[in-house]
Write a protein that holds these residues in place. Structure first.
Motif, PDB file in Angstrom:
ATOM      1  N   THR A  77       0.844  -1.185   0.000  1.00 18.72           N
ATOM      2  CA  THR A  77       0.000   0.000   0.000  1.00 18.72           C
ATOM      3  C   THR A  77       0.885   1.242   0.000  1.00 18.72           C
ATOM      4  O   THR A  77       1.908   1.283   0.684  1.00 18.72           O
ATOM      5  N   ALA A  78       0.467   2.254  -0.757  1.00 19.26           N
ATOM      6  CA  ALA A  78       1.166   3.539  -0.786  1.00 19.26           C
ATOM      7  C   ALA A  78       0.326   4.573  -0.036  1.00 19.26           C
ATOM      8  O   ALA A  78      -0.891   4.411   0.111  1.00 19.26           O
ATOM      9  N   ALA A  79       0.977   5.634   0.399  1.00 20.80           N
ATOM     10  CA  ALA A  79       0.300   6.649   1.210  1.00 20.80           C
ATOM     11  C   ALA A  79      -0.849   7.332   0.473  1.00 20.80           C
ATOM     12  O   ALA A  79      -1.761   7.851   1.121  1.00 20.80           O
ATOM     13  N   ASP A  80      -0.850   7.329  -0.844  1.00 16.11           N
ATOM     14  CA  ASP A  80      -1.923   8.002  -1.599  1.00 16.11           C
ATOM     15  C   ASP A  80      -2.955   7.022  -2.168  1.00 16.11           C
ATOM     16  O   ASP A  80      -3.784   7.407  -2.989  1.00 16.11           O
ATOM     17  N   ASP A  81      -2.962   5.781  -1.699  1.00 15.78           N
ATOM     18  CA  ASP A  81      -3.939   4.797  -2.166  1.00 15.78           C
ATOM     19  C   ASP A  81      -5.294   5.031  -1.511  1.00 15.78           C
ATOM     20  O   ASP A  81      -5.380   5.303  -0.315  1.00 15.78           O
ATOM     21  N   GLY A  82      -6.341   4.907  -2.303  1.00 10.87           N
ATOM     22  CA  GLY A  82      -7.690   5.098  -1.792  1.00 10.87           C
ATOM     23  C   GLY A  82      -8.688   4.209  -2.500  1.00 10.87           C
ATOM     24  O   GLY A  82      -8.352   3.470  -3.430  1.00 10.87           O
ATOM     25  N   TRP A  83      -9.941   4.292  -2.044  1.00  8.77           N
ATOM     26  CA  TRP A  83     -11.038   3.504  -2.608  1.00  8.77           C
ATOM     27  C   TRP A  83     -12.254   4.420  -2.700  1.00  8.77           C
ATOM     28  O   TRP A  83     -12.711   4.952  -1.687  1.00  8.77           O
ATOM     29  N   CYS A  84     -12.774   4.617  -3.903  1.00  9.50           N
ATOM     30  CA  CYS A  84     -13.891   5.539  -4.113  1.00  9.50           C
ATOM     31  C   CYS A  84     -15.180   4.973  -3.514  1.00  9.50           C
ATOM     32  O   CYS A  84     -15.578   3.852  -3.805  1.00  9.50           O
ATOM     33  N   ASP A  85     -15.852   5.796  -2.687  1.00  8.34           N
ATOM     34  CA  ASP A  85     -17.111   5.382  -2.073  1.00  8.34           C
ATOM     35  C   ASP A  85     -18.248   6.349  -2.413  1.00  8.34           C
ATOM     36  O   ASP A  85     -19.256   6.409  -1.722  1.00  8.34           O
ATOM     37  N   ALA A  86     -18.087   7.096  -3.509  1.00  4.68           N
ATOM     38  CA  ALA A  86     -19.103   8.055  -3.962  1.00  4.68           C
ATOM     39  C   ALA A  86     -19.958   7.396  -5.042  1.00  4.68           C
ATOM     40  O   ALA A  86     -19.492   7.207  -6.166  1.00  4.68           O
ATOM     41  N   PRO A  87     -21.214   7.026  -4.722  1.00  5.61           N
ATOM     42  CA  PRO A  87     -22.048   6.291  -5.680  1.00  5.61           C
ATOM     43  C   PRO A  87     -22.211   6.945  -7.043  1.00  5.61           C
ATOM     44  O   PRO A  87     -22.337   6.254  -8.051  1.00  5.61           O
ATOM     45  N   GLY A  88     -22.160   8.270  -7.126  1.00  9.24           N
ATOM     46  CA  GLY A  88     -22.344   8.949  -8.404  1.00  9.24           C
ATOM     47  C   GLY A  88     -21.084   9.093  -9.227  1.00  9.24           C
ATOM     48  O   GLY A  88     -21.123   9.609 -10.345  1.00  9.24           O
ATOM     49  N   ASP A  89     -19.953   8.644  -8.710  1.00  5.39           N
ATOM     50  CA  ASP A  89     -18.676   8.807  -9.412  1.00  5.39           C
ATOM     51  C   ASP A  89     -18.392   7.609 -10.314  1.00  5.39           C
ATOM     52  O   ASP A  89     -18.693   6.469  -9.943  1.00  5.39           O
ATOM     53  N   PRO A  90     -17.788   7.816 -11.478  1.00  5.85           N
ATOM     54  CA  PRO A  90     -17.460   6.694 -12.366  1.00  5.85           C
ATOM     55  C   PRO A  90     -16.501   5.674 -11.745  1.00  5.85           C
ATOM     56  O   PRO A  90     -16.492   4.509 -12.149  1.00  5.85           O
ATOM     57  N   ALA A  91     -15.714   6.082 -10.749  1.00  7.92           N
ATOM     58  CA  ALA A  91     -14.777   5.163 -10.097  1.00  7.92           C
ATOM     59  C   ALA A  91     -15.370   4.514  -8.847  1.00  7.92           C
ATOM     60  O   ALA A  91     -14.645   3.896  -8.062  1.00  7.92           O
ATOM     61  N   TYR A  92     -16.691   4.641  -8.643  1.00 14.37           N
ATOM     62  CA  TYR A  92     -17.331   4.059  -7.459  1.00 14.37           C
ATOM     63  C   TYR A  92     -16.932   2.600  -7.273  1.00 14.37           C
ATOM     64  O   TYR A  92     -16.942   1.810  -8.209  1.00 14.37           O
ATOM     65  N   ASN A  93     -16.569   2.277  -6.046  1.00 15.32           N
ATOM     66  CA  ASN A  93     -16.133   0.935  -5.624  1.00 15.32           C
ATOM     67  C   ASN A  93     -14.917   0.459  -6.405  1.00 15.32           C
ATOM     68  O   ASN A  93     -14.795  -0.720  -6.743  1.00 15.32           O
ATOM     69  N   ARG A  94     -14.009   1.392  -6.641  1.00 13.57           N
ATOM     70  CA  ARG A  94     -12.763   1.086  -7.335  1.00 13.57           C
ATOM     71  C   ARG A  94     -11.588   1.762  -6.622  1.00 13.57           C
ATOM     72  O   ARG A  94     -11.739   2.749  -5.918  1.00 13.57           O
ATOM     73  N   PHE A  95     -10.416   1.208  -6.880  1.00  9.81           N
ATOM     74  CA  PHE A  95      -9.165   1.775  -6.396  1.00  9.81           C
ATOM     75  C   PHE A  95      -8.949   3.138  -7.045  1.00  9.81           C
ATOM     76  O   PHE A  95      -9.185   3.303  -8.246  1.00  9.81           O
ATOM     77  N   VAL A  96      -8.487   4.124  -6.247  1.00  9.21           N
ATOM     78  CA  VAL A  96      -8.147   5.460  -6.755  1.00  9.21           C
ATOM     79  C   VAL A  96      -6.882   5.950  -6.056  1.00  9.21           C
ATOM     80  O   VAL A  96      -6.476   5.411  -5.027  1.00  9.21           O
ATOM     81  N   LYS A  97      -6.298   6.985  -6.613  1.00  9.71           N
ATOM     82  CA  LYS A  97      -5.182   7.681  -5.969  1.00  9.71           C
ATOM     83  C   LYS A  97      -5.733   8.950  -5.331  1.00  9.71           C
ATOM     84  O   LYS A  97      -6.538   9.670  -5.930  1.00  9.71           O
ATOM     85  N   ARG A  98      -5.324   9.203  -4.087  1.00  6.23           N
ATOM     86  CA  ARG A  98      -5.787  10.367  -3.339  1.00  6.23           C
ATOM     87  C   ARG A  98      -4.720  11.457  -3.376  1.00  6.23           C
ATOM     88  O   ARG A  98      -3.548  11.124  -3.457  1.00  6.23           O
ATOM     89  N   PRO A  99      -5.107  12.715  -3.338  1.00  8.67           N
ATOM     90  CA  PRO A  99      -6.491  13.158  -3.210  1.00  8.67           C
ATOM     91  C   PRO A  99      -7.264  12.858  -4.486  1.00  8.67           C
ATOM     92  O   PRO A  99      -6.727  12.914  -5.583  1.00  8.67           O
ATOM     93  N   TYR A 100      -8.530  12.555  -4.293  1.00  5.15           N
ATOM     94  CA  TYR A 100      -9.416  12.216  -5.396  1.00  5.15           C
ATOM     95  C   TYR A 100     -10.576  13.207  -5.396  1.00  5.15           C
ATOM     96  O   TYR A 100     -10.979  13.685  -4.335  1.00  5.15           O
ATOM     97  N   GLY A 101     -11.122  13.495  -6.543  1.00  4.60           N
ATOM     98  CA  GLY A 101     -12.155  14.520  -6.683  1.00  4.60           C
ATOM     99  C   GLY A 101     -13.493  14.200  -6.045  1.00  4.60           C
ATOM    100  O   GLY A 101     -14.301  15.092  -5.825  1.00  4.60           O
ATOM    101  N   ALA A 102     -13.733  12.935  -5.743  1.00  5.95           N
ATOM    102  CA  ALA A 102     -14.983  12.526  -5.078  1.00  5.95           C
ATOM    103  C   ALA A 102     -14.616  11.866  -3.754  1.00  5.95           C
ATOM    104  O   ALA A 102     -13.444  11.631  -3.465  1.00  5.95           O
TER     105      ALA A 102
END
Length: 179
Positions: A77-102
């Motif tokens: 895991t890297a310090a900028d690893d994240g997981w999108c939990d915004a239902p309206g976002d195209p990356a919902y329930n997917r790995f993302v890099k933070r900071p992330y827009g949703a």
């Protein structure tokens, strides 16, 4: 002698936040969501979804632990690893890099819950907006010997997680059900 199930079996009574995790001849207490196992999982309900889920991949904190012994694909895991939990976002329930827009959950946590985290194949093929995100198999919060509820994940103590991970294969699935 019967062969042990190739799947991780997680069971609990309705509404229970503690369950039993059985795998490879072992039987462990596990933590579940604060709402227990819920038949109709929704984002933010605190429930653990029932079903059969593949173990997609493992992530671990390399600054705290060595790579766990496992057949699963394991990534540090890297310090900028994240997981999108915004239902309206195209990356919902997917790995993302933070900071992330949703809205997104950080995988590099101050506590130890995600020092080892396995992404479960829940709501990912296909992703359904609002059906729940970030359902993981991770380390449990233990307060005075009592496992604390999760936000919907399945969680074990570190020593129990290591035992399970040693024996899983890439075909192992997690079966979650009410008793």
């Amino acid at each position: 002698m019967s062969k042990a199930s190739p799947d991780i079996l997680v069971t609990a009574a309705p509404g229970a936040t503690l369950g039993r995790l059985r795998f490879g001849g072992h039987d462990f207490v596990c933590a579940l969501g604060r709402s227990g196992i819920v038949p109709a999982k929704r984002e933010g309900d605190g429930g653990t979804p029932p079903g059969i889920f593949p173990l997609r991949e493992l992530r671990y904190r390399p600054d705290r632990l060595t790579r766990p012994e496992t057949a699963l694909t394991a990534t540090a895991t890297a310090a900028d690893d994240g997981w999108c939990d915004a239902p309206g976002d195209p990356a919902y329930n997917r790995f993302v890099k933070r900071p992330y827009g949703a809205s997104s959950e950080t995988l590099w946590r101050e506590d130890n819950l995600y020092d080892i985290v396995v992404m479960l194949g829940y709501n990912d093929a296909p992703v359904i907006a609002g059906a729940g995100s970030a359902i993981f198999f991770h380390l449990a919060k233990d307060k005075n010997g009592i496992l604390q509820p999760t936000e919907g994940c399945v969680a074990l103590r570190l020593e129990d997680m290591r035992i399970v991970l040693k024996s899983v294969t890439r075909e192992t699935r997690m079966a979650v059900s009410l008793i």
